[in-house]
Design a protein around this motif. Structure first.
Motif, PDB file in Angstrom:
ATOM      1  N   ALA A   1       0.821  -1.216   0.000  1.00  0.00           N
ATOM      2  CA  ALA A   1       0.000   0.000   0.000  1.00  0.00           C
ATOM      3  C   ALA A   1       0.851   1.261   0.000  1.00  0.00           C
ATOM      4  O   ALA A   1       0.452   2.284  -0.577  1.00  0.00           O
ATOM      5  CB  ALA A   1      -0.931  -0.013   1.208  1.00  0.00           C
ATOM      6  N   LYS A   2       2.005   1.223   0.628  1.00  0.00           N
ATOM      7  CA  LYS A   2       2.879   2.396   0.641  1.00  0.00           C
ATOM      8  C   LYS A   2       3.604   2.601  -0.686  1.00  0.00           C
ATOM      9  O   LYS A   2       3.912   3.733  -1.040  1.00  0.00           O
ATOM     10  CB  LYS A   2       3.909   2.252   1.770  1.00  0.00           C
ATOM     11  N   ARG A   3       3.849   1.537  -1.409  1.00  0.00           N
ATOM     12  CA  ARG A   3       4.677   1.627  -2.620  1.00  0.00           C
ATOM     13  C   ARG A   3       3.866   1.887  -3.869  1.00  0.00           C
ATOM     14  O   ARG A   3       4.303   2.650  -4.745  1.00  0.00           O
ATOM     15  CB  ARG A   3       5.488   0.344  -2.777  1.00  0.00           C
ATOM     16  N   TYR A   4       2.668   1.302  -3.993  1.00  0.00           N
ATOM     17  CA  TYR A   4       1.920   1.362  -5.247  1.00  0.00           C
ATOM     18  C   TYR A   4       0.668   2.222  -5.069  1.00  0.00           C
ATOM     19  O   TYR A   4       0.044   2.248  -4.004  1.00  0.00           O
ATOM     20  CB  TYR A   4       1.519  -0.041  -5.705  1.00  0.00           C
ATOM     21  N   GLY A   5       0.303   2.912  -6.146  1.00  0.00           N
ATOM     22  CA  GLY A   5      -0.886   3.757  -6.131  1.00  0.00           C
ATOM     23  C   GLY A   5      -2.132   3.041  -6.586  1.00  0.00           C
ATOM     24  O   GLY A   5      -3.237   3.403  -6.188  1.00  0.00           O
ATOM     25  N   THR A   6      -2.008   2.033  -7.420  1.00  0.00           N
ATOM     26  CA  THR A   6      -3.152   1.251  -7.911  1.00  0.00           C
ATOM     27  C   THR A   6      -2.793  -0.222  -7.843  1.00  0.00           C
ATOM     28  O   THR A   6      -1.767  -0.640  -8.391  1.00  0.00           O
ATOM     29  CB  THR A   6      -3.504   1.632  -9.362  1.00  0.00           C
ATOM     30  N   VAL A   7      -3.623  -0.975  -7.191  1.00  0.00           N
ATOM     31  CA  VAL A   7      -3.429  -2.416  -7.045  1.00  0.00           C
ATOM     32  C   VAL A   7      -4.620  -3.126  -7.696  1.00  0.00           C
ATOM     33  O   VAL A   7      -5.776  -2.773  -7.447  1.00  0.00           O
ATOM     34  CB  VAL A   7      -3.305  -2.823  -5.561  1.00  0.00           C
ATOM     35  N   VAL A   8      -4.322  -4.111  -8.523  1.00  0.00           N
ATOM     36  CA  VAL A   8      -5.357  -4.859  -9.234  1.00  0.00           C
ATOM     37  C   VAL A   8      -5.242  -6.326  -8.827  1.00  0.00           C
ATOM     38  O   VAL A   8      -4.150  -6.905  -8.865  1.00  0.00           O
ATOM     39  CB  VAL A   8      -5.207  -4.724 -10.763  1.00  0.00           C
ATOM     40  N   VAL A   9      -6.368  -6.913  -8.421  1.00  0.00           N
ATOM     41  CA  VAL A   9      -6.412  -8.314  -8.008  1.00  0.00           C
ATOM     42  C   VAL A   9      -7.546  -9.017  -8.759  1.00  0.00           C
ATOM     43  O   VAL A   9      -8.380  -8.373  -9.402  1.00  0.00           O
ATOM     44  CB  VAL A   9      -6.616  -8.450  -6.483  1.00  0.00           C
ATOM     45  N   GLU A  10      -7.548 -10.331  -8.647  1.00  0.00           N
ATOM     46  CA  GLU A  10      -8.605 -11.126  -9.265  1.00  0.00           C
ATOM     47  C   GLU A  10      -9.847 -11.149  -8.377  1.00  0.00           C
ATOM     48  O   GLU A  10      -9.746 -11.103  -7.143  1.00  0.00           O
ATOM     49  CB  GLU A  10      -8.132 -12.559  -9.498  1.00  0.00           C
ATOM     50  N   ASP A  11     -10.997 -11.226  -8.995  1.00  0.00           N
ATOM     51  CA  ASP A  11     -12.252 -11.386  -8.264  1.00  0.00           C
ATOM     52  C   ASP A  11     -12.491 -12.880  -8.063  1.00  0.00           C
ATOM     53  O   ASP A  11     -13.174 -13.535  -8.850  1.00  0.00           O
ATOM     54  CB  ASP A  11     -13.401 -10.742  -9.044  1.00  0.00           C
ATOM     55  N   LEU A  12     -11.901 -13.419  -7.008  1.00  0.00           N
ATOM     56  CA  LEU A  12     -11.936 -14.861  -6.767  1.00  0.00           C
ATOM     57  C   LEU A  12     -13.152 -15.248  -5.938  1.00  0.00           C
ATOM     58  O   LEU A  12     -13.487 -14.578  -4.951  1.00  0.00           O
ATOM     59  CB  LEU A  12     -10.658 -15.299  -6.033  1.00  0.00           C
ATOM     60  N   HIS A  13     -13.795 -16.328  -6.319  1.00  0.00           N
ATOM     61  CA  HIS A  13     -14.874 -16.932  -5.542  1.00  0.00           C
ATOM     62  C   HIS A  13     -14.253 -18.104  -4.773  1.00  0.00           C
ATOM     63  O   HIS A  13     -14.310 -19.263  -5.217  1.00  0.00           O
ATOM     64  CB  HIS A  13     -16.008 -17.395  -6.444  1.00  0.00           C
ATOM     65  N   ILE A  14     -13.667 -17.800  -3.633  1.00  0.00           N
ATOM     66  CA  ILE A  14     -12.871 -18.783  -2.900  1.00  0.00           C
ATOM     67  C   ILE A  14     -13.733 -19.935  -2.403  1.00  0.00           C
ATOM     68  O   ILE A  14     -13.280 -21.080  -2.345  1.00  0.00           O
ATOM     69  CB  ILE A  14     -12.137 -18.091  -1.742  1.00  0.00           C
ATOM     70  N   THR A  15     -14.980 -19.660  -2.060  1.00  0.00           N
ATOM     71  CA  THR A  15     -15.865 -20.730  -1.580  1.00  0.00           C
ATOM     72  C   THR A  15     -16.037 -21.817  -2.627  1.00  0.00           C
ATOM     73  O   THR A  15     -16.060 -23.010  -2.307  1.00  0.00           O
ATOM     74  CB  THR A  15     -17.226 -20.145  -1.188  1.00  0.00           C
TER      75      THR A  15
END
Length: 440
Positions: free
Chosen positions: A295-309
């Protein structure tokens, strides 16, 4: 023109380890059992009383009368008893609004022992020295706790920066105190850091699209493909845990059906819980430190929309159609559950907002099978868990599979495939006008 940014109130919790004496531990246990029993008595009173006689004032009067007449119920401070009443009514409001199920009976084996301290002025927190502090707990006295975070106490405390309350919680490692802290912070400006895509995996917990990786320094899988359930324990603790599990299985085998478990068996289970809790504490600590760094290093973080269940469902199948590779799928499910990807995304969400950044989600299908160099999905490119080798004759790129997926995740965001937050998975609400089984 003024360049000062407006302040915003931030509320968060800070959990610290308590070091009470044996007498104080007994008093905390008594208060926790009294709070749980008060909840059950209040639940019985609410469900059996006529609907027209149910009210907050009547429940408050019944609690006050019960604390005077029942000695072991009177060990609970009056403010903690009021907190139980408030929590119970809030549970019903959540049920009526469709956010949760109806409150039910709290059984002793399945309930976390806890006591609420709703007013922060009763705590009287002081710092002894660099590592330890003292807190006043009603009807228990001064208790020492581990000082790991600066709290707004003493001269630093004011109307906007203060400790508003606390909660005593007991787990396998003992009693802890969770402070409720309110601070006034300057609203952060837009984060000017770079964009990054993050792929969550099993072999590599977090792989970043710029080539950086965040692992916890422990081998996530054994040689035979079986998931290492105790990767957060050192070798000595793993040997101890294996011996405790064998001892518990042996004692459980000699216990007759319907016979109560012995104290030795309970003690063995408590030791197993302590090791499991220690491993979880280390995992959460690693997640906090890693997400703070991102969070301190990057301005935009993109992750996958995972359905872990859906990802951790069993592969057993049915009798007519039995599943295949059930043992391998079971090991993979344990590895996925241990990584706690959902908790990592939750931490990233509020930490990115705190530092002025943003977090976005993109659709997950195809990110690990598509080549990040040519953009073509060719069968056979993902031969194993760690390496990606593109089978496209015009490409032939090869590299780390997790890094390839992270680059695809970032590419989806830049192409405008980010999901709208409001369209994400929301809590299912009950239709308006439809009441639960237990009406008001």
């Amino acid at each position: 023109m003024s360049t000062e940014r407006a302040g915003q109130k931030r509320q968060f919790g800070h959990r610290a380890r308590l070091v009470p004496t044996r007498a104080q531990i007994r008093l905390m246990d008594d208060q926790a059992h009294a709070a749980r029993t008060l909840w059950n008595c209040l639940h019985d009173w609410w469900t059996m009383l006529a609907k027209e006689k149910r009210s907050l004032a009547a429940a408050d009067a019944a609690i006050r009368r019960a604390r005077k007449e029942i000695d072991w119920l009177g060990v609970l401070p009056a403010q903690a008893a009021q907190a139980v009443l408030k929590t119970y009514f809030q549970a019903w409001r959540n049920c009526w609004d469709g956010r949760a199920d109806a409150p039910n009976f709290k059984a002793r084996p399945r309930t976390v022992m806890s006591v609420d301290i709703p007013q922060g002025r009763d705590l009287n927190i002081t710092r002894v020295h660099r590592r330890w502090g003292m807190v006043n707990i009603p009807r228990i006295g001064r208790v020492r706790f581990r000082w790991t975070k600066d709290l707004p106490v003493g001269k630093r405390a004011d109307t906007d920066n203060r400790v508003t309350g606390a909660r005593l919680v007991k787990d396998a490692l003992g009693w802890h105190i969770a402070f409720r802290v309110q601070t006034l912070e300057t609203e952060p400006g837009p984060h000017t850091g770079p964009e990054v895509g993050i792929d969550a995996g099993v072999n590599l917990p977090l792989a970043l699209s710029d080539g950086n990786h965040h692992d916890h320094g422990r081998p996530p899988r054994l040689s035979g493909g079986e998931a290492d359930r105790d990767k957060w324990l050192n070798p000595r603790e793993k040997v101890k845990l294996l011996g405790l599990e064998r001892r518990a299985a042996q004692r459980e085998q000699h216990r007759k059906r319907g016979e109560r478990a012995s104290r030795r068996l309970h003690r063995t289970y408590d030791q197993i819980k302590q090791l499991r809790a220690r491993a979880k504490r280390r995992a959460v600590d690693w997640q906090h430190k890693t997400t703070t760094t991102i969070a301190k290093r990057y301005g935009t973080v993109v992750v996958e929309d995972l359905h872990i269940t859906n990802m951790v469902k069993s592969a057993k199948g049915t009798i007519e159609e039995p599943g295949r590779n059930v043992a391998q799928k079971s090991g993979l499910n344990r590895s996925i559950s241990q990584e706690a990807w959902g908790r990592t995304v939750t931490m990233l969400t509020y930490k990115m907002a705190r530092h002025g950044g943003t977090l976005h989600k993109v659709p997950a299908p195809g990110t690990s099978l598509r080549c990040s160099a040519c953009g073509v999905t060719t069968p056979g490119s993902r031969e194993d868990q760690a390496t990606f080798a593109c089978k496209n004759p015009d490409c032939g790129w090869s590299g780390n599979a997790d890094w390839n997926a992270a680059r695809n995740i970032l590419h989806l965001y830049r192409m405008g495939h980010a999901l709208i937050p409001a369209a994400g998975r929301a809590v299912a609400r009950r239709p308006r006008g439809v009441k639960p089984a237990t009406a008001r």
